[in-house]
Design an enzyme around this catalytic site. Structure first.
Site: not given
Ligand code: GLA
Length: 382
Positions: A35-37, A122, A124, A127-128, A173, A222
């Site tokens: 959750h830093t991106d 789904g 983590g 995949s998307s 991602d 989110y």
């Molecule tokens: C998901 C989002 C990413 C990132 C993570 C948390 O994977 O797609 O962009 O924010 O959550 O680090």
């Protein structure tokens, strides 16, 4: 789990001739930097040796046929008919990518494509993002467009998420899938999109721990977290939370509303942990790296509040095992995967111990597997 051969064979069997282009894009596991991106910060994901594969060939008409081996789906629509409820839900990433290429001024022709993924959906491991990158690579190759860098392709995937799918994700991602490298994790500066390769000492193995608790990021909190971070940056008068120094937190936090304090503390300390983990990995200091993983999990659980019972359970079981340097949730949270850094010599016994203990505690059957860093997305003519 369909591999390249499976999509090629399915293409020949279902479409009636050989594909012309093959594309692939890996999933990712995030080692640290969660959750830093979307705060312009630092992340350290690793592209993994499980990918989405795509076989495609041009058609002579204006139709697009998409076959998915994962959804057992087969649908045909007309070029330009990108949006609407008449489309099966699983086609939204290919449609989104085609829509975006049109927005960028590219003229697409009719196409047949067969998609198959080795990535659980789904769960983590992105995949998307890997579907977006595979479709983008495949279509760019098919139309002989080579003007985009890997970072630009990643940003196109993000644009599909934001403007077509409606998921306000960051860039991690898609960058991990597009720019990942065999043998390395990838430090990404999410402001400049500069990347640096980081080796993982060979005596350690990265183990993905899928909790079997599905998560839905669009429906989860989110977007709310993202807003809270933006609010924090606004109140502190900075462009993004990346611009807040850890040393200033003691002075700055008391000026913020309580909930924003927690979110800001997570992001600012997580950026510092990510850079510290890169330093530790560079010197082969696995103990410090693992400790930073553990601290990251606690911060995500207590300050950012994106963990859940299943993630906390599997992480605690992992952390208690001998030979485990550290473990943490990975990705958006609220289910999905955790990641552990484990002494290679005990990798098998680690999996053999954690899986049944987790099942016993939660009633869910987890999937634990070692991963190795794999090359980023690509396409080639056959
Ligand atoms: C998901 C989002 C990413 C990132 C993570 C948390 O994977 O797609 O962009 O924010 O959550 O680090």
């Amino acid at each position: 789990m369909p591999d390249e051969r499976a999509v090629r064979e399915a293409f020949a069997a279902r479409i009636g001739h050989e594909p012309r282009v093959i594309a692939q894009a890996p999933g990712r596991i995030n080692l640290i930097g969660e959750h830093t991106d979307y705060n312009d910060g630092f992340v350290l994901p690793m592209s993994i040796d499980r990918a989405t594969h795509l076989a495609l060939a041009p058609r002579q008409d204006d139709q697009v046929r998409v076959i998915s081996l994962d959804f057992n789906g087969d649908t045909t629509f007309t070029l330009g008919d990108w949006r609407g409820d008449h489309h099966p839900h699983w086609t939204r990433y290919p449609r989104g990518v085609m829509w975006l290429l049109g927005e960028k001024g590219h003229t697409l022709g009719g196409v047949d494509m067969v998609l198959g993924s080795e990535l659980p959906i789904g769960a983590g491991v992105s995949s998307s993002a890997s579907v977006e990158m595979a479709v983008l690579e495949g279509l760019l190759a098919l139309h002989r467009v080579d003007q985009y860098s890997q970072a630009e392709k990643a940003l196109m995937g993000v644009e599909v998420e934001h403007r077509f799918v409606g998921m306000p994700c960051g860039v991690m991602d898609q960058m991990a899938s597009a720019a990942g490298d065999a043998g390395h994790a990838l430090l990404i500066d999410c402001r400049s999109l500069e990347t640096e390769l980081v080796s993982i000492p060979p005596s350690a193995v990265v183990i993905v721990m899928d909790t079997a608790k599905k998560r839905g990021l669009v429906d989860s909190e989110y977007g709310l977290r993202r807003q809270q971070c933006e609010e924090g940056a606004r109140l502190l008068g900075v462009k993004a939370l990346r611009d807040v120094a850890e040393a200033d937190l003691g002075r700055l936090l008391p000026t913020l509303p309580p909930i924003i304090q927690k979110r800001v503390r997570h992001v600012v300390t997580e950026d510092a942990r990510t850079l510290a983990a890169v330093q530790a990995l560079r010197t082969g200091d696995l103990a410090t790296t693992g400790r930073l993983f553990n601290e990251s999990h606690a911060s995500l659980r207590d300050d950012y509040e994106v963990s859940c019972r299943e993630l906390d359970t599997i992480v605690a079981l992992a952390q208690a095992r001998p030979g485990c340097y550290g473990a943490r949730m990975s990705g958006g949270g609220f289910g999905g995967c955790a990641v552990a850094l484990v002494d290679r010599a005990v990798g098998d016994s680690f999996i053999a111990a954690v899986a049944p203990a987790y099942q016993e505690a939660t009633g869910l059957t987890p999937d634990l597997y070692p991963v190795i860093p794999a090359p980023g997305s690509s396409a080639r003519w056959l």
